[in-house]
Design a protein around this motif. Structure first.
Motif, mmCIF file in Angstrom:
data_model
loop_
_atom_site.group_PDB
_atom_site.id
_atom_site.type_symbol
_atom_site.label_atom_id
_atom_site.label_comp_id
_atom_site.label_asym_id
_atom_site.label_seq_id
_atom_site.Cartn_x
_atom_site.Cartn_y
_atom_site.Cartn_z
ATOM 1 N N VAL A 169 -14.776 -0.089 -13.844
ATOM 2 C CA VAL A 169 -14.827 -0.376 -15.279
ATOM 3 C C VAL A 169 -16.080 -1.184 -15.607
ATOM 4 C CG1 VAL A 169 -13.685 -1.591 -17.183
ATOM 5 C CG2 VAL A 169 -12.321 -0.259 -15.548
ATOM 6 N N LEU A 170 -16.337 -2.208 -14.824
ATOM 7 C CA LEU A 170 -17.515 -3.047 -15.054
ATOM 8 C C LEU A 170 -18.806 -2.254 -14.871
ATOM 9 C CD1 LEU A 170 -16.354 -6.267 -13.170
ATOM 10 C CD2 LEU A 170 -16.133 -5.749 -15.606
ATOM 11 N N ASP A 171 -18.865 -1.422 -13.840
ATOM 12 C CA ASP A 171 -20.052 -0.596 -13.625
ATOM 13 C C ASP A 171 -20.276 0.360 -14.787
ATOM 14 O OD1 ASP A 171 -20.705 -1.763 -11.214
ATOM 15 O OD2 ASP A 171 -19.734 -0.218 -9.988
ATOM 16 N N TYR A 172 -19.202 0.822 -15.385
ATOM 17 C CA TYR A 172 -19.329 1.733 -16.525
ATOM 18 C C TYR A 172 -19.977 1.038 -17.720
ATOM 19 C CZ TYR A 172 -17.993 5.083 -20.157
ATOM 20 O OH TYR A 172 -18.013 5.976 -21.194
ATOM 21 N N VAL A 173 -19.510 -0.142 -18.032
ATOM 22 C CA VAL A 173 -20.103 -0.888 -19.147
ATOM 23 C C VAL A 173 -21.575 -1.176 -18.867
ATOM 24 C CG1 VAL A 173 -19.981 -2.986 -20.537
ATOM 25 C CG2 VAL A 173 -17.874 -1.892 -19.756
ATOM 26 N N ILE A 174 -21.880 -1.552 -17.636
ATOM 27 C CA ILE A 174 -23.265 -1.837 -17.260
ATOM 28 C C ILE A 174 -24.129 -0.580 -17.403
ATOM 29 C CG2 ILE A 174 -24.776 -2.441 -15.326
ATOM 30 C CD1 ILE A 174 -22.461 -4.244 -14.332
ATOM 31 N N ALA A 175 -23.591 0.577 -17.025
ATOM 32 C CA ALA A 175 -24.358 1.821 -17.088
ATOM 33 C C ALA A 175 -24.662 2.224 -18.529
ATOM 34 C CB ALA A 175 -23.598 2.943 -16.380
ATOM 35 N N ILE A 204 -18.870 -10.311 -17.161
ATOM 36 C CA ILE A 204 -19.893 -9.446 -16.579
ATOM 37 C C ILE A 204 -20.660 -8.701 -17.666
ATOM 38 C CG2 ILE A 204 -20.331 -7.511 -15.030
ATOM 39 C CD1 ILE A 204 -19.466 -10.119 -13.646
ATOM 40 N N SER A 205 -19.969 -8.237 -18.697
ATOM 41 C CA SER A 205 -20.657 -7.533 -19.784
ATOM 42 C C SER A 205 -21.700 -8.424 -20.432
ATOM 43 C CB SER A 205 -19.652 -7.060 -20.835
ATOM 44 O OG SER A 205 -18.756 -6.116 -20.311
ATOM 45 N N GLY A 206 -21.343 -9.673 -20.614
ATOM 46 C CA GLY A 206 -22.258 -10.602 -21.258
ATOM 47 C C GLY A 206 -23.557 -10.775 -20.499
ATOM 48 N N LEU A 207 -23.511 -10.675 -19.183
ATOM 49 C CA LEU A 207 -24.724 -10.801 -18.378
ATOM 50 C C LEU A 207 -25.716 -9.682 -18.675
ATOM 51 C CD1 LEU A 207 -23.178 -11.711 -14.906
ATOM 52 C CD2 LEU A 207 -24.173 -13.280 -16.586
ATOM 53 N N GLY A 209 -25.912 -8.148 -21.745
ATOM 54 C CA GLY A 209 -26.190 -8.061 -23.167
ATOM 55 C C GLY A 209 -25.140 -7.390 -24.010
ATOM 56 N N THR A 210 -23.947 -7.171 -23.453
ATOM 57 C CA THR A 210 -22.870 -6.523 -24.189
ATOM 58 C C THR A 210 -21.826 -7.552 -24.608
ATOM 59 O OG1 THR A 210 -23.113 -4.405 -23.035
ATOM 60 C CG2 THR A 210 -20.981 -4.844 -24.048
ATOM 61 N N GLN A 211 -21.452 -7.521 -25.865
ATOM 62 C CA GLN A 211 -20.378 -8.379 -26.356
ATOM 63 C C GLN A 211 -19.058 -7.631 -26.214
ATOM 64 O OE1 GLN A 211 -20.723 -9.542 -30.446
ATOM 65 N NE2 GLN A 211 -18.907 -10.838 -30.390
ATOM 66 N N PHE A 212 -18.217 -8.098 -25.317
ATOM 67 C CA PHE A 212 -16.920 -7.463 -25.075
ATOM 68 C C PHE A 212 -15.845 -8.283 -25.787
ATOM 69 C CE2 PHE A 212 -12.952 -6.630 -23.014
ATOM 70 C CZ PHE A 212 -13.009 -5.316 -22.594
ATOM 71 N N ALA A 213 -15.006 -7.624 -26.591
ATOM 72 C CA ALA A 213 -13.980 -8.333 -27.347
ATOM 73 C C ALA A 213 -12.677 -7.545 -27.341
ATOM 74 C CB ALA A 213 -14.433 -8.576 -28.787
ATOM 75 N N HIS A 214 -11.569 -8.271 -27.316
ATOM 76 C CA HIS A 214 -10.241 -7.661 -27.355
ATOM 77 C C HIS A 214 -9.898 -7.216 -28.764
ATOM 78 C CE1 HIS A 214 -6.024 -7.029 -26.282
ATOM 79 N NE2 HIS A 214 -5.707 -7.642 -27.402
ATOM 80 N N LEU A 215 -9.203 -6.088 -28.884
ATOM 81 C CA LEU A 215 -8.620 -5.655 -30.157
ATOM 82 C C LEU A 215 -7.135 -5.421 -29.935
ATOM 83 C CD1 LEU A 215 -11.114 -3.086 -31.739
ATOM 84 C CD2 LEU A 215 -10.621 -5.411 -32.518
#
Length: 223
Positions: A169-175, A204-207, A209-215
């Motif tokens: 999952v983390l690798d996907y966001v990074i990609a 990890i997303s924040g590192l 440049g991605t802002q990850f937030a719960h909905l």
């Protein structure tokens, strides 16, 4: 446009229509989701793949038959199931193909990917189409498909599934490197699991440049 998340992988997009009304598109109203509420007033329905947690065929067919304007796009098998269940809406049910572009209820749609992620060698792989909505939000269905040749401002992340682990999952966001990311495919997580997995995703997303937030279900954001 406004994006509203429903339970599990169902997402609704709303924006002003060209005629002064409202354009509404729904992705993956499955058996875990608030199908009737999500599809209320919608003009377009996109289905990523055939699994029941992504499309409740009976309830979606009822919405298609009760509305003269609702159109649906889905992989061939699911399009056939919807046509059989909602014969009066057959002309409004379309087969979604990979690497295609079309207009749905005033939304520009691009499709990416073609297969569901592998669960196990003994489980058949089914067709899976990811949808990029208005060049803004990407819903990958049950896959880690990375859209090519485009920037993805908003990524919907399958945060928990029988076919994945947290590292993937983390690798996907990074990609993908979106500006923002929101979790989907999370109906089977309890509060403890949600906190653990999303904690990793936010950090990890924040590192990168991605802002990850719960909905939460029925919560909306403006994109």
């Amino acid at each position: 446009m406004r994006m509203t998340k429903y339970t599990h992988s169902c997402v609704r997009f709303d924006k002003p229509g060209t005629d002064g009304g409202r354009s509404t598109l729904v992705v993956d109203p499955g058996s875990f989701s608030e199908v009737e509420e999500a599809l209320d007033g919608a003009q377009a329905l996109l289905v990523t793949h055939e699994h029941p947690d992504h499309i409740d065929v009976v309830r979606a067919a009822a919405a298609l038959e009760s509305s003269a304007s609702l159109e649906a796009w889905a992989p061939a098998k699911t399009a056939g199931q919807l046509t059989e269940a909602a014969p009066s809406a057959a002309s409004r049910i379309h087969v979604a193909e990979p690497d295609a572009e079309f207009e749905a209820a005033g939304f520009h749609i691009r499709t990416f990917g073609s297969q569901h992620a592998l669960i196990h060698a003994s489980v058949p792989v089914v067709a899976n189409i990811g949808y990029l909505v208005d060049s803004e939000a990407f819903h990958p269905g049950d896959s880690f498909t990375v859209p090519y040749g485009v920037a993805v401002p908003t990524l919907l992340v399958p945060i928990h599934a029988p076919w994945s682990k947290v590292g993937e999952v983390l690798d996907y966001v990074i990609a993908v490197r979106p500006q923002r990311a929101y979790p989907i495919h999370n109906a089977l997580l309890n509060d403890l699991g949600t906190g653990l997995v999303e904690g990793h995703a936010q950090r990890i997303s924040g590192l990168y440049g991605t802002q990850f937030a719960h909905l939460a279900p029925r919560e909306s954001v403006e994109l």
